[in-house]
Design a protein around this motif. Structure first.
Motif, mmCIF file in Angstrom:
data_model
loop_
_atom_site.group_PDB
_atom_site.id
_atom_site.type_symbol
_atom_site.label_atom_id
_atom_site.label_comp_id
_atom_site.label_asym_id
_atom_site.label_seq_id
_atom_site.Cartn_x
_atom_site.Cartn_y
_atom_site.Cartn_z
ATOM 1 N N UNK A 49 0.697 -1.216 0.006
ATOM 2 C CA UNK A 49 0.034 -0.014 -0.046
ATOM 3 C C UNK A 49 0.780 1.179 -0.025
ATOM 4 N N UNK A 50 1.880 1.246 0.791
ATOM 5 C CA UNK A 50 2.957 2.308 0.466
ATOM 6 C C UNK A 50 4.488 1.555 0.221
ATOM 7 N N UNK A 51 4.953 1.897 -1.071
ATOM 8 C CA UNK A 51 5.990 1.339 -1.552
ATOM 9 C C UNK A 51 7.149 2.615 -1.361
ATOM 10 N N UNK A 52 7.847 2.226 -0.305
ATOM 11 C CA UNK A 52 8.881 3.241 0.171
ATOM 12 C C UNK A 52 10.095 2.920 -1.005
ATOM 13 N N UNK A 53 10.233 4.013 -2.003
ATOM 14 C CA UNK A 53 11.449 3.648 -2.961
ATOM 15 C C UNK A 53 12.639 4.250 -2.529
ATOM 16 N N UNK A 54 12.850 5.556 -1.835
ATOM 17 C CA UNK A 54 13.909 5.960 -1.482
ATOM 18 C C UNK A 54 13.589 7.370 -0.594
ATOM 19 N N UNK A 74 15.406 15.512 8.011
ATOM 20 C CA UNK A 74 14.692 16.353 6.862
ATOM 21 C C UNK A 74 14.875 15.555 5.519
ATOM 22 N N UNK A 75 13.948 14.769 5.026
ATOM 23 C CA UNK A 75 14.198 13.902 3.989
ATOM 24 C C UNK A 75 13.341 14.375 2.704
ATOM 25 N N UNK A 76 13.599 13.953 1.644
ATOM 26 C CA UNK A 76 12.752 13.937 0.347
ATOM 27 C C UNK A 76 12.585 12.445 0.263
ATOM 28 N N UNK A 77 11.141 12.058 0.338
ATOM 29 C CA UNK A 77 10.813 10.585 0.405
ATOM 30 C C UNK A 77 9.998 10.433 -0.915
ATOM 31 N N UNK A 78 10.673 9.378 -1.730
ATOM 32 C CA UNK A 78 9.988 8.790 -2.901
ATOM 33 C C UNK A 78 9.392 7.675 -2.660
ATOM 34 N N UNK A 79 8.044 7.531 -2.870
ATOM 35 C CA UNK A 79 7.410 6.529 -2.604
ATOM 36 C C UNK A 79 6.127 6.369 -3.497
ATOM 37 N N UNK A 80 5.462 5.212 -3.697
ATOM 38 C CA UNK A 80 4.446 4.948 -4.511
ATOM 39 C C UNK A 80 3.181 4.827 -3.411
ATOM 40 N N UNK A 82 -0.565 3.825 -2.592
ATOM 41 C CA UNK A 82 -1.975 3.356 -3.359
ATOM 42 C C UNK A 82 -1.823 3.430 -4.815
ATOM 43 N N UNK A 83 -0.751 3.078 -5.433
ATOM 44 C CA UNK A 83 -0.420 3.087 -6.855
ATOM 45 C C UNK A 83 -0.071 4.565 -7.381
ATOM 46 N N UNK A 84 0.082 5.652 -6.475
ATOM 47 C CA UNK A 84 0.207 6.773 -7.279
ATOM 48 C C UNK A 84 1.501 7.457 -6.571
ATOM 49 N N UNK A 85 2.346 8.203 -7.464
ATOM 50 C CA UNK A 85 3.766 8.451 -7.230
ATOM 51 C C UNK A 85 3.525 9.536 -6.211
ATOM 52 N N UNK A 86 4.052 9.431 -4.793
ATOM 53 C CA UNK A 86 4.222 10.525 -3.898
ATOM 54 C C UNK A 86 5.742 10.838 -3.644
ATOM 55 N N UNK A 87 5.909 12.026 -4.093
ATOM 56 C CA UNK A 87 7.417 12.656 -3.801
ATOM 57 C C UNK A 87 7.106 13.694 -2.773
ATOM 58 N N UNK A 88 7.693 13.752 -1.542
ATOM 59 C CA UNK A 88 7.390 14.737 -0.785
ATOM 60 C C UNK A 88 8.644 15.206 0.270
ATOM 61 N N UNK A 89 8.617 16.292 0.576
ATOM 62 C CA UNK A 89 9.616 16.566 1.830
ATOM 63 C C UNK A 89 8.887 16.613 3.050
ATOM 64 N N UNK A 90 9.683 15.756 4.055
ATOM 65 C CA UNK A 90 9.105 15.642 5.277
ATOM 66 C C UNK A 90 10.297 16.015 6.553
ATOM 67 N N UNK A 91 9.645 16.286 7.575
ATOM 68 C CA UNK A 91 10.584 16.312 8.692
ATOM 69 C C UNK A 91 9.977 15.101 9.392
ATOM 70 N N UNK A 92 11.064 14.142 9.899
ATOM 71 C CA UNK A 92 10.763 13.064 10.437
ATOM 72 C C UNK A 92 11.336 12.775 11.731
ATOM 73 N N UNK A 93 10.698 12.490 12.737
ATOM 74 C CA UNK A 93 10.835 12.183 14.075
ATOM 75 C C UNK A 93 10.958 10.861 14.360
ATOM 76 N N UNK A 94 12.109 10.003 14.760
ATOM 77 C CA UNK A 94 12.281 8.777 15.202
ATOM 78 C C UNK A 94 12.510 8.563 16.576
#
Length: 117
Positions: A49-54, A74-80, A82-94
Motif C-alpha cells: 500500500x506504501x512502497x518506500x522507494x528512497x 529532513x528528507x525527500x521521500x520517494x514512494x508509491x 496506493x498506486x500513485x507517485x508520492x514525492x514529498x519533503x518531510x520532517x521525520x522524528x524517530x
C-alpha cells in the motif's frame, strides 16, 4: 543515525523481517493520514500500500536522553502510495529506546513540509 539510514533501506527493500526486529511491539507510526501500530505498519509495507522507494536524507541529527535516542531528519521521500507517485519533503522524528542492549524503534512520525528541502 546509521540505524535510521538502514531502516529506510529495509523499508525500500520490504525487509519486514529486519523491520519487525527493529520495531518495538508497542511502536506507533504517525503518517499524514493515519496512525498505525507495528503490525499495521508491517502489513502496509509488506502488502505494498506504501512502497518506500528512497529517502534522500538532507539533514539528520540525534539527541540522547538516557537510554532514549531521538533522531530528527529532513528528507525527500520517494514512494508509491496506493498506486500513485508520492514525492514529498518531510520532517521525520524517530524515537529509539535501548532495550536489552539493542535499539528498538518506539515511534516514527512524519510531518510534511510546505516547501521542498
Amino acid at each position: 543515525m546509521d540505524l535510521s539510514r538502514q531502516k529506510w533501506l529495509w523499508m525500500a527493500d520490504k525487509n519486514v523481517d529486519a523491520l519487525a526486529r527493529l520495531f518495538d511491539d508497542k511502536a506507533i507510526f504517525v503518517h499524514m493520514s493515519r496512525t498505525m501500530t507495528k503490525p499495521e505498519e508491517l502489513e502496509v509495507i509488506k502488502g505494498g500500500n506504501i512502497e518506500y522507494r528512497r529517502a534522500d536524507i538532507k539533514e539528520i541529527s540525534v539527541r540522547f536522553i538516557g537510554d532514549t535516542a531521538i533522531v530528527l531528519s529532513r528528507i525527500d521521500l520517494h514512494a508509491i502510495v496506493r498506486g500513485n507517485v508520492a514525492d514529498n519533503p518531510f520532517s521525520v522524528t524517530e524515537t529509539y529506546v535501548k532495550k536489552g542492549g539493542e535499539w528498538k524503534l518506539g515511534a516514527l512520525a512524519f510531518s510534511r513540509l510546505a516547501t521542498p528541502n
